[in-house]
Design a protein around this motif. Structure first.
Motif, PDB file in Angstrom:
ATOM      1  N   SER A 141      11.764  -3.754 -12.111  1.00  0.00           N
ATOM      2  CA  SER A 141      12.317  -5.109 -12.122  1.00  0.00           C
ATOM      3  C   SER A 141      13.775  -5.108 -11.702  1.00  0.00           C
ATOM      4  O   SER A 141      14.557  -4.240 -12.085  1.00  0.00           O
ATOM      5  CB  SER A 141      12.175  -5.700 -13.525  1.00  0.00           C
ATOM      6  N   ASN A 187      15.648  -5.644  -4.906  1.00  0.00           N
ATOM      7  CA  ASN A 187      15.680  -6.651  -3.846  1.00  0.00           C
ATOM      8  C   ASN A 187      14.361  -6.653  -3.080  1.00  0.00           C
ATOM      9  O   ASN A 187      13.717  -5.617  -2.915  1.00  0.00           O
ATOM     10  CB  ASN A 187      16.827  -6.367  -2.875  1.00  0.00           C
ATOM     11  N   GLU A 188      14.004  -7.829  -2.587  1.00  0.00           N
ATOM     12  CA  GLU A 188      12.786  -7.972  -1.798  1.00  0.00           C
ATOM     13  C   GLU A 188      13.132  -7.835  -0.318  1.00  0.00           C
ATOM     14  O   GLU A 188      13.975  -8.563   0.196  1.00  0.00           O
ATOM     15  CB  GLU A 188      12.152  -9.333  -2.077  1.00  0.00           C
ATOM     16  N   PHE A 230       9.193  -4.939  -3.071  1.00  0.00           N
ATOM     17  CA  PHE A 230       9.440  -5.980  -4.061  1.00  0.00           C
ATOM     18  C   PHE A 230       9.316  -5.338  -5.439  1.00  0.00           C
ATOM     19  O   PHE A 230       8.857  -4.201  -5.581  1.00  0.00           O
ATOM     20  CB  PHE A 230       8.457  -7.150  -3.916  1.00  0.00           C
ATOM     21  N   ASP A 231       9.729  -6.090  -6.469  1.00  0.00           N
ATOM     22  CA  ASP A 231       9.700  -5.506  -7.800  1.00  0.00           C
ATOM     23  C   ASP A 231       8.448  -5.935  -8.574  1.00  0.00           C
ATOM     24  O   ASP A 231       7.658  -6.770  -8.106  1.00  0.00           O
ATOM     25  CB  ASP A 231      10.983  -5.809  -8.574  1.00  0.00           C
ATOM     26  N   GLY A 279       8.140  -7.716 -11.217  1.00  0.00           N
ATOM     27  CA  GLY A 279       8.136  -9.135 -11.597  1.00  0.00           C
ATOM     28  C   GLY A 279       7.606 -10.009 -10.493  1.00  0.00           C
ATOM     29  O   GLY A 279       6.837 -10.943 -10.737  1.00  0.00           O
ATOM     30  N   ARG A 280       8.010  -9.711  -9.251  1.00  0.00           N
ATOM     31  CA  ARG A 280       7.545 -10.490  -8.105  1.00  0.00           C
ATOM     32  C   ARG A 280       6.043 -10.310  -7.901  1.00  0.00           C
ATOM     33  O   ARG A 280       5.315 -11.278  -7.641  1.00  0.00           O
ATOM     34  CB  ARG A 280       8.301 -10.058  -6.850  1.00  0.00           C
ATOM     35  N   GLN A 312       4.239 -12.219 -10.513  1.00  0.00           N
ATOM     36  CA  GLN A 312       4.358 -13.654 -10.240  1.00  0.00           C
ATOM     37  C   GLN A 312       3.361 -14.076  -9.160  1.00  0.00           C
ATOM     38  O   GLN A 312       2.699 -15.111  -9.276  1.00  0.00           O
ATOM     39  CB  GLN A 312       5.777 -13.982  -9.800  1.00  0.00           C
ATOM     40  N   TRP A 313       3.248 -13.278  -8.106  1.00  0.00           N
ATOM     41  CA  TRP A 313       2.281 -13.581  -7.050  1.00  0.00           C
ATOM     42  C   TRP A 313       0.859 -13.595  -7.603  1.00  0.00           C
ATOM     43  O   TRP A 313       0.064 -14.469  -7.268  1.00  0.00           O
ATOM     44  CB  TRP A 313       2.388 -12.537  -5.936  1.00  0.00           C
ATOM     45  N   SER A 359      -1.975 -15.699  -5.394  1.00  0.00           N
ATOM     46  CA  SER A 359      -1.775 -15.505  -3.958  1.00  0.00           C
ATOM     47  C   SER A 359      -2.945 -14.711  -3.388  1.00  0.00           C
ATOM     48  O   SER A 359      -3.177 -13.561  -3.761  1.00  0.00           O
ATOM     49  CB  SER A 359      -0.466 -14.755  -3.699  1.00  0.00           C
ATOM     50  N   GLU A 391       3.290 -20.848 -13.748  1.00  0.00           N
ATOM     51  CA  GLU A 391       3.435 -20.003 -12.569  1.00  0.00           C
ATOM     52  C   GLU A 391       2.613 -20.520 -11.380  1.00  0.00           C
ATOM     53  O   GLU A 391       2.743 -20.004 -10.268  1.00  0.00           O
ATOM     54  CB  GLU A 391       2.995 -18.567 -12.891  1.00  0.00           C
TER      55      GLU A 391
END
Length: 289
Positions: free
Chosen positions: A46, A49-50, A67-68, A70-71, A74-75, A80, A247
């Motif tokens: 986490s 940077n993306e 990406f991390d 968390g990303r 989230q996706w 997604s 989300e």
């Protein structure tokens, strides 16, 4: 050294990397990896940077997406489609503490909460495109109506697949033909019928209208769960922040207003915090049965 081994060696010593996934492209122009030969996903801890990078090694063009955690989560929470396909189809090159394996197993099991979230999101898209097609017809914009009703039918196909326990694939019509021939028949009617374009659109719109009436309550189960969890009326902001919903990328106001029109939910006018009697805040409550 082949491409996969190169990336394993490159990232093995980087302590913040929790997983590495590779997706190869056996077909030209496959949108899953945006037209390149290989997609490599670098999942970091986490706060990372993306970034996106294109590289070429031994004639193979590779996209490296970083990406991390968390990303990624989230996706996945936002359902997604591309990310789900990456996680299900990709080859795990390396991982820490079975992080990616656990995500893949969760996706393959398709747990109830994930299924309800995905169905809710698809219903939101279905409702929006169906209503837009309806407005296009009223305005006599037949080509636009055709485009929007096709999009609505696509969301409908996804809903049916989810209800059958399947993750919708990129080749959704090939998939739906096996799972639900009735929805595929509507697709054929819209694309290949000898009737006029307007007649085809109106026929499929009638089927969509029936579906909106019959699937609204089941597809919005997460909202009904929220309404049932307390007796006080909900603000639209509170509904948007309800944990299983917040989300998701959905047209929540549109859904709530249609639930009001269908008499599943009723509006309650409440005095706002500033005490202005001329502007009442609308909140929402389940209709008493």
């Amino acid at each position: 050294m082949n491409t996969k081994q190169y990336f394993i060696e490159t990232y093995r010593s980087q302590l913040d990397v929790v997983g590495l996934v590779a997706i190869e492209n056996p077909y030209p122009y496959n949108p899953l990896i945006e037209g390149l030969d290989v997609l490599v996903l670098v999942v970091r801890e986490s706060g990372a940077n993306e970034t996106t990078q294109h590289v070429c090694q031994h004639g193979k063009r590779t996209m490296v997406r970083t990406f991390d955690t968390g990303r990624l989560e989230q996706w996945i929470a936002g359902r997604s489609g591309s990310v789900i396909q990456w996680m299900v189809r990709g080859e795990i090159l390396m991982e820490r503490d079975n992080y990616l394996t656990n995500i893949r197993e969760q996706l393959m099991l398709f747990p109830d909460i994930m299924r309800e979230q995905k169905r809710f999101a698809e219903f939101s898209g279905f409702l929006r495109t169906y209503l837009q097609a309806k407005q296009d017809l009223e305005d006599n914009h037949i080509l636009d109506a055709h485009s929007h009703v096709m999009a609505a039918l696509h969301h409908w196909a996804h809903i049916v697949l989810i209800e059958e326990g399947h993750h919708p694939e990129l080749t959704v019509w090939k998939q739906i033909r096996r799972v639900h021939p009735g929805v595929y028949k509507l697709y054929e009617e819209l694309t290949a019928s000898p009737e006029s374009l307007e007649q085809r659109v109106r026929l499929v719109m009638l089927a969509c209208e029936f579906t909106v009436m019959n699937k609204m309550k089941s597809c919005c189960s997460l909202l009904f769960e929220a309404f049932s969890s307390r007796q006080e009326p909900w603000t639209i902001c509170e509904l948007q922040n309800y944990p299983p919903i917040h989300e998701l990328h959905i047209d929540l106001s549109l859904i709530v207003q249609n639930l009001v029109k269908r008499a599943y939910v009723r509006e309650v006018a409440v005095m706002p915090a500033n005490g202005d009697p001329d502007v009442m805040e609308l909140r929402y409550l389940l209709t008493a049965i």
